[in-house]
Design an enzyme around this catalytic site. Sequence first.
Site, PDB file in Angstrom:
ATOM      1  CE  LYS A   1      -1.607   2.254   3.381  1.00 20.95           C
ATOM      2  NZ  LYS A   1      -2.233   2.853   4.568  1.00 20.95           N
TER       3      LYS A   1
ATOM      4  CG  ASP B   1      -7.305   3.279   2.097  1.00 20.35           C
ATOM      5  OD1 ASP B   1      -8.563   2.820   1.411  1.00 20.35           O
ATOM      6  OD2 ASP B   1      -7.263   4.599   2.478  1.00 20.35           O
TER       7      ASP B   1
END
Length: 311
Positions: A182, A200
Site C-alpha cells: 500500500k 486501504d
Amino acid sequence: MPSSTPGNTGESGESGNTDKTGKSASAAKARKAATTTGAAARTAAAAKAAGARKAPKAESHLAMVRRARRINRELAEIYPYAHPELDFRNPFELLVATVLSAQTTDLRVNQTTPALFAAYPTPEDMAAAVPEEMEEIIRPTGFFRAKTKSLLGLSAALRDEFGGEVPGRLEDLVKLPGVGRKTANVVLGNAYGVPGITVDTHFGRLVRRWKWTDEEDPVKVEAVVAGIFPKSEWTMLSHRVVFHGRRICHARKPACGACPIAPLCPSYGEGETDPEKARKLLKYEMGGYPGQRLSPPADYPGKPAPALGNR
C-alpha cells in the site's frame, strides 16, 4: 299428592346444561380451528408468493465491469480535484508521511510532519536522529515507538543502499522497514507517476459494497481491481474511491440519500436514505468543513486544515 322424582328432575336439568356447555365448547373449537386454518392458509399463501417472486438476476462479469467503470467516470466528475491527502514536497516526505499514516488520520499526520521534516529534512538526518527525540515529535500519530523504529530503519536503508534517494521500484520499496504494498503504491503513483492501486480500509470497504469483489485480503483486492480497469486509471481511481469513502460512503453510517452514485450501488440502503438526514452526514468539503491537508492543491474547493493545536 304428586310424587317427586328428584333423580329424573336432576338428570333432566344436568342434561340440559351439558348440552349447552357442549355446544359452546364445540363452537369455540370450531372458531379456533377456523382461525388456525386461516392463519396457516395465509402463511402458506405468503410462502408461495415469496417463492413465486423471481430472485434478482445474477450480474455477469461483463455487466459488473461496465458498472464499475461507470462508477469511476461518475466519481471523476464528482471529485475532479481528488488527490493524495498527505502533505509532501518530495518522495522522501511522502514515504515518511505514508508510514506515519498507519492507524491514524492523514490530518493528524499533516499536523505532525512540519516539525518532523524541519528537524530531519533528509534520510541522512533522520537516520542519525535520537530515537527519544523523534518519538516526542511523532507521538500525536500514535504507535510512535514502532513508527520511530521504522523511520530510523528505512532512513538508514535509503542512506546506505540507495544513495539517500527513495527508489522508484515496487520491489525495492517493499524491502524498506515499515513499507508494504500500500505504502509503495502511494509513493510510486504520486511521487513517480507509476500507476498503482492503493488498497486501504476505505478502498476495500467500497469495492466490496459495490460488488466488484468479495475478497478481504488487500493483495487479492488489488489484483481483482487491476483486472477491471486499465493501468492508466489505477492511481486516480484509488484517490476517487478513497475520497468517496471518507466523504460519503462511511464505514458505520453511509450517507446513501446524498450519494450521487446511488443508482449504481447494489448496497444502497445500508445507510441513511433520507436526503436531509444524509446530507448532515457528509464530511470535509462535501459537508462544508476543512479538508485534511494543511497545504491542499490549488484546485481543492474546501478549506485547508488547521495546524496542530488549532483544532
